[in-house]
Design a protein around this motif. Structure first.
Motif, PDB file in Angstrom:
ATOM      1  N   SER A  50      79.418  82.518   6.097  1.00  0.00           N
ATOM      2  CA  SER A  50      77.994  82.298   5.854  1.00  0.00           C
ATOM      3  C   SER A  50      77.183  83.577   5.995  1.00  0.00           C
ATOM      4  O   SER A  50      76.033  83.635   5.557  1.00  0.00           O
ATOM      5  N   CYS A  84      78.942  80.213   0.444  1.00  0.00           N
ATOM      6  CA  CYS A  84      78.907  79.509   1.728  1.00  0.00           C
ATOM      7  C   CYS A  84      77.489  79.355   2.265  1.00  0.00           C
ATOM      8  O   CYS A  84      77.229  78.434   3.051  1.00  0.00           O
ATOM      9  N   LYS A 102      76.536  73.727   4.313  1.00  0.00           N
ATOM     10  CA  LYS A 102      77.994  73.552   4.278  1.00  0.00           C
ATOM     11  C   LYS A 102      78.452  72.188   4.784  1.00  0.00           C
ATOM     12  O   LYS A 102      77.914  71.645   5.748  1.00  0.00           O
ATOM     13  N   GLY A 125      77.379  74.312   8.881  1.00  0.00           N
ATOM     14  CA  GLY A 125      76.312  74.025   7.923  1.00  0.00           C
ATOM     15  C   GLY A 125      75.004  73.679   8.607  1.00  0.00           C
ATOM     16  O   GLY A 125      73.918  74.055   8.162  1.00  0.00           O
ATOM     17  N   SER A 172      85.285  74.588   0.223  1.00  0.00           N
ATOM     18  CA  SER A 172      84.983  73.979   1.515  1.00  0.00           C
ATOM     19  C   SER A 172      85.903  74.535   2.594  1.00  0.00           C
ATOM     20  O   SER A 172      85.489  74.741   3.746  1.00  0.00           O
ATOM     21  N   CYS A 221      85.068  78.552   3.132  1.00  0.00           N
ATOM     22  CA  CYS A 221      83.776  78.768   3.789  1.00  0.00           C
ATOM     23  C   CYS A 221      83.834  78.445   5.278  1.00  0.00           C
ATOM     24  O   CYS A 221      82.985  78.913   6.054  1.00  0.00           O
ATOM     25  N   HIS A 222      84.799  77.647   5.693  1.00  0.00           N
ATOM     26  CA  HIS A 222      84.930  77.289   7.101  1.00  0.00           C
ATOM     27  C   HIS A 222      86.112  78.000   7.776  1.00  0.00           C
ATOM     28  O   HIS A 222      86.489  77.663   8.902  1.00  0.00           O
ATOM     29  N   MET A 264      75.835  76.703  -1.328  1.00  0.00           N
ATOM     30  CA  MET A 264      75.323  75.904  -0.221  1.00  0.00           C
ATOM     31  C   MET A 264      73.975  76.489   0.227  1.00  0.00           C
ATOM     32  O   MET A 264      73.866  77.696   0.451  1.00  0.00           O
TER      33      MET A 264
END
Length: 443
Positions: free
Chosen positions: A42, A56, A87, A153, A286, A289-290, A387
């Motif tokens: 992010s 992200c 997110k 998120g 997904s 981004c994590h 996002m």
């Protein structure tokens, strides 16, 4: 085996991969695409411009980079912001999802998701799967449902709210209070949009914690923000898009990748996965981004970093083609988002209503249609809305009682004429995006 994708340095390419089968021009496109993109954090790395495309966590208005219009003696009158939620976990699950995730799965235990009627017990939900459930392999282990806002998120949304307040209160003095008199919020019916609304308000003012706030929604079956209303004519246009030679050729071009993904992830023969790359894009971004590994199956076969990079590039192409570049794109956007365009025009015509800020929190489909309708992709095309993607409409009062709209896209002023356009012309632009007798047109 773990493979991560994003802006980091990548390992040497193997000699026999879907990437190696691309033409030199296609490889160059993928490489150029990745050098101006972030898919694994992010926080945009410091060596990249602040407004780099970050799937992200999209760039947004913030005190460090906000600039006033190049006009004198103007006063901000109304702000409208449309944005995507932040997110979340994947919304599209592989047939054997659990086997393609780390053993720990996904953890959402740090977010309390409440759902209760006023005046009753304050119910909150916890997600879990019984170990004896016969269909447990359909979803990962852990405490998250599909499409659920994650803690990361949630934190991004709080920062988004802080930045927004830093511009429109601390910087401009436009917003005075975080209350329902000044701020109107509308979301979809999805809980993650409600949670993002709460996080943004908290970012603006931590004293909102524990306070009640009415968030407006339309009935799910006719929601114009998602959009969700039925329109068979639009459905036919979408089918026409995916029957064009450009669309068919892009699927044929990437057949080696499609075959590999299908065999690795168990999606072979599933039309919702094979007719476009939307589901793969969602499932992979997904994860990246994590900080989750790209999926590997029980045989040890994995989606590689190069595979993911090509999927990201294809996803951008598909979204731009469907909503911006195809022969059917213009009418498709009008039919599927015409109601929301009409609602925006109505709000702007009645700009002296009681609210200073109108905030709409929707989805990627909301943002790509709004961007396409406004012409933000006319010069360089559109990318998949990231996002937290954001479009801001500022209405400014100029001398002689003349009003102008300034559009900011992902935190930066839009190209002319949207950087300073008379309000009446902007309203006309919106109204031109509303098909005459839309109800009949959708039949």
């Amino acid at each position: 085996m773990e493979h991560r994708a994003g802006s980091s340095t990548r390992p040497p390419l193997s000699t026999d991969t879907p990437y190696s089968r691309l033409s030199d021009a296609q490889k160059l496109h993928v490489m150029q695409f990745l050098t101006t993109s972030v898919y694994n954090t992010s926080i945009t790395p410091g060596n990249l411009p602040w407004n780099t495309y970050n799937y992200c966590n999209a760039p947004h208005v913030n005190p460090d980079h906000y600039s006033m219009p190049n006009e004198s003696d103007v006063r901000l009158e109304v702000v409208i912001v449309a944005m995507r939620h932040h997110k979340r976990t994947p919304d599209n699950l592989f047939p054997s999802e659990r086997t393609l995730n780390p053993t720990a799965g996904w953890d959402c235990s740090s977010i309390i998701s409440q759902s209760y009627a006023g005046g009753t017990a304050q119910i909150f939900t916890r997600t879990s799967t019984h170990p004896l459930h016969p269909f447990a392999d359909h979803i990962w282990a852990g405490t998250c449902d599909s499409g659920q806002l994650t803690r990361e998120g949630f934190d991004d949304a709080i920062k988004h709210g802080k930045d927004f307040w830093g511009v429109y209160h601390e910087g401009l003095g436009f917003l005075e209070h975080v209350n329902e008199k000044e701020i109107y919020i509308r979301t979809s019916t999805e809980p993650r949009t409600h949670q993002v609304a709460g996080a943004i308000l908290y970012g603006m003012d931590p004293d909102t914690a524990g306070k009640q706030w009415s968030v407006h929604m339309q009935p799910d079956i006719i929601d114009s923000l998602v959009p969700n209303y039925a329109c068979p004519a639009a459905g036919q246009l979408r089918a026409d898009v995916q029957a064009t030679s450009s669309w068919v050729e892009h699927l044929v071009q990437h057949e080696p990748l499609q075959r590999k993904l299908g065999w690795t992830l168990g999606t072979t023969g599933l039309d919702e996965w094979n007719s476009w790359y939307d589901h793969f894009f969602d499932a992979l971004t997904s994860r990246t981004c994590h900080g989750h590994p790209l999926p590997c199956n029980g045989t040890g076969a994995c989606v590689t970093q190069e595979d993911a990079e090509i999927v990201f590039s294809i996803g951008d192409w598909e979204y731009n083609y469907i909503f911006n570049d195809s022969p059917q794109a213009g009418q498709y956007v009008k039919l599927t988002f015409g109601i929301f365009f009409a609602e925006l025009a109505h709000t702007l015509r009645h700009k002296r209503q009681k609210h200073k800020l109108y905030m709409y929190i929707g989805h990627d489909g909301s943002m790509v249609r709004l961007a396409a309708g406004l012409g933000l992709g006319s010069a360089n095309g559109l990318r998949w809305p990231a996002m937290g993607s954001e479009i801001v409409l500022e209405v400014w009062h100029a001398p002689y009682n003349v009003f102008y709209v300034r559009v900011l896209h992902e935190g930066s002023p839009a190209p002319p004429p949207l950087d300073w356009i008379p309000l009446r012309e902007f309203i006309q632009l919106l109204e031109d995006l509303v098909p005459e007798n839309l109800g009949a047109s959708c039949a």
